[in-house]
Design an enzyme around this catalytic site. Structure first.
Site, PDB file in Angstrom:
ATOM      1  N   GLY A 160       0.798  -1.228   0.000  1.00  0.00           N
ATOM      2  CA  GLY A 160       0.000   0.000   0.000  1.00  0.00           C
ATOM      3  C   GLY A 160       0.826   1.271   0.000  1.00  0.00           C
ATOM      4  CB  CYS A 204     -25.789  -9.497 -17.870  1.00  0.00           C
ATOM      5  SG  CYS A 204     -25.118  -9.333 -19.535  1.00  0.00           S
ATOM      6  CB  CYS A 210     -24.480 -13.546 -20.310  1.00  0.00           C
ATOM      7  SG  CYS A 210     -23.897 -12.708 -18.838  1.00  0.00           S
ATOM      8  CB  CYS A 248     -21.140  -8.586 -18.373  1.00  0.00           C
ATOM      9  SG  CYS A 248     -22.086  -9.896 -17.633  1.00  0.00           S
ATOM     10  CB  CYS A 285     -20.519 -10.941 -21.151  1.00  0.00           C
ATOM     11  SG  CYS A 285     -22.262 -10.682 -21.530  1.00  0.00           S
TER      12      CYS A 285
END
Lengths: 258, 293
Positions: free
Chosen positions: B32, B241, B244, B266, B272
């Protein structure tokens, strides 16, 4: 009242190259006591304040502070982390220009809440209710809590800055010309408010001002500075009513009488 | 192949790659923490992923398989050109399949398909400093990181709740890494924040213009900041979605016409397509793709 001072300053000097900022300043500050530092522009009073608030490192001399656990600590030997922690918990610093002490782009509530969040408060509801409480104490309408300080008048900004500093219950507050730049009626209101808060909370404060009326209203004790030196120190009423040093006499007699 | 000979492998010279690798190693050692590095000019403008490209160039080897996504899609301009760039200068295999890739360079998304150990996710980061918009001074923000003074980050979240009644930050949502450094996960939606937590993949972040590299090593705690009474939440979608039929994935709104028609699909195109190939259908899936019954 304890029988020990809160801050002990010994032979503090600050030089800017060969020029004197302030020289050989010593005093004790007691809990709950308000000390005014007066003098003309360039007399070294802000230099002294900045040294005490560890915003400047003095050239020589020491300042020790009695922490909440009654341990004495040398301010100039503390680690930066400790110093910054002290500054945002046990100390406050009220700038002459509120824009220097506030975050102008976040709301009033966040300005007051910042110190709480900095010491680990993570409950939004509590932070907000504390902010509401403090806005009330400095006479800012609760409705203004989500407004940015940019939308506030000069007097409101100064009061917000005071609330932001006092929210963590500090024991010592530094004020640099807290009423500078405000018109007389707003000044009077702010002084009234400050006097009330200082008394209610038992704050110790060091107030730098060139305005003797501010010193008279707020402080119990005062130091008069000229050219980096303290020329006279004592109880405020004594110094103002019976000035001894020639410079103090000049200063007192130069107040405009209306 | 003659034009490849004019480039060093993966475009950057070896000294530069060593310098970047050192920064990456330091970043991994201090999860980080933003490591400064001497960012180079790349043959693309700042803002197009020069940081991510440099990180990828420094870690890629001839055996790597590279996937590049932009907003989750493999077929957008940025993704296509960076993929083509590495095919040209490193001659590496490229793929659009998350599972087959060893290095995935991304802007904005973490793939829906769970990442595995051995994979590396390289983020293109525009502004690495999470405190930047509250504290403009770099000297001050560095000090705040060093002293772990992160109260200011909550001021931003406080402002969100005060203005919108909830934490309205939806992307670049600040996280605390391994209990120490607060990090900006780049402009990924907060939907993807939980995927960073204890991820088996190595996550590297490169900011070219700002000249910073930071990292989240595998199996590292990544916690999104929040308030006790306003806990962190990810976005939810009220419909699956349109192509899909996937749920619990991040969806993009696609405008279909100028009469207000739109659909949600998606954002991860690979995910997808895989689902559609397996016979999953949303309500707007093209009929031509219907499997023969």
């Amino acid at each position: 009242m304890t029988d020990e001072p809160l801050l002990r300053v010994t032979a503090l000097s600050k030089y800017y190259g060969s020029r004197i900022g302030c020289e050989d300043i010593s005093f004790d500050l007691w809990p709950g006591e308000v000390l005014a530092v007066v003098g003309e522009s360039g007399s070294g009073k802000t230099t002294l304040l900045n040294c005490l608030a560890t915003r400047l490192l003095p050239t020589s001399g020491t300042a020790s502070y009695r922490m909440r656990d009654n341990q004495w600590r040398d301010l100039y030997r503390m680690s930066e982390a400790e110093r910054r922690f002290l500054m945002r918990t046990d100390w406050g610093f009220v700038h002459q220009n509120p824009a220097d002490g506030l975050r102008m782009t976040v709301s009033a509530g966040a300005n007051v809440g910042e110190r709480l969040m900095a010491i680990g408060d993570r409950h939004y509801g509590n932070i907000r209710s504390t902010a509401v409480d403090w806005l009330g104490r400095v006479e800012i309408d609760e409705e203004r809590i989500d407004d940015e300080p940019r939308a506030f008048s000069g007097g409101m900004r100064q009061r917000l800055q005071i609330a932001r500093n006092l929210v963590t219950g500090p024991r010592l507050v530094f004020m640099d010309e807290p009423t500078g730049g405000l018109d007389v009626s707003v000044q009077a209101r702010l002084l009234d408010l400050l006097r009330g808060l200082v008394t209610d909370l038992g704050l110790a404060a060091i107030v730098v001002t060139h305005d003797l009326a501010v010193a008279r209203l707020l402080s119990q004790r005062m130091m008069v500075m000229k050219d980096g030196h303290v020329v006279e120190a004592g109880l405020t009423d004594r110094v103002l009513d019976d000035p001894r040093a020639p410079y103090t006499q000049l200063l007192v007699s130069s107040i405009l009488q209306v | 192949m003659s034009e490849i000979a004019t480039y060093n492998f993966a475009y950057l010279d070896e000294q530069t790659k060593r310098m970047i690798r050192r920064a990456i190693l330091k970043g991994i050692a201090i999860p980080g923490y933003q490591v400064p590095f001497a960012s180079r000019e790349m043959p693309m403008p700042y803002g197009w992923g020069t940081g991510g490209v440099q990180v990828t160039a420094a870690i890629i080897g001839p055996d790597d398989v590279l996937k590049v996504i932009d907003q989750g899609a493999d077929d957008t301009t940025n993704a296509v050109s960076i993929r083509a760039f590495f095919r040209k200068v490193a001659d590496v295999a490229v793929t659009t399949e998350t599972a087959k890739a060893t290095i995935i360079q991304t802007r904005h998304r973490i793939p829906e398909h769970p990442l595995t150990a051995g994979q590396t996710l390289v983020y293109q980061v525009p502004i690495p400093e999470p405190l930047r918009f509250l504290e403009p001074r770099e000297t001050e923000t560095r000090k705040m990181h060093a002293l772990e003074e992160y109260g200011l980050m909550h001021v931003k979240l406080y402002e969100d709740i005060a203005r919108h009644g909830r934490i309205a930050t939806t992307y670049a949502y600040p996280v605390k890494v391994e209990g120490r450094y607060v990090m900006d996960p780049s402009p990924t939606p907060k939907f993807d924040n939980p995927k960073m937590h204890m991820s088996p993949a190595l996550q590297l972040f490169g900011a070219g213009r700002e000249k910073r590299i930071y990292a989240v090593p595998p199996f590292t705690r990544v916690v999104s900041l929040d308030f006790e009474d306003h806990p962190f939440e990810i976005q939810t979608f009220d419909q699956p979605c349109a192509l899909c039929g996937a749920e619990q994935v991040y969806l993009d709104e696609v405008i279909l016409d100028d009469k207000g028609g739109h659909m949600f699909v998606c954002s991860d195109t690979d995910h997808c397509e895989k689902r559609q190939a397996c016979g999953h259908r949303g309500h707007l899936a093209p009929a031509a793709l219907e499997p023969a019954q």
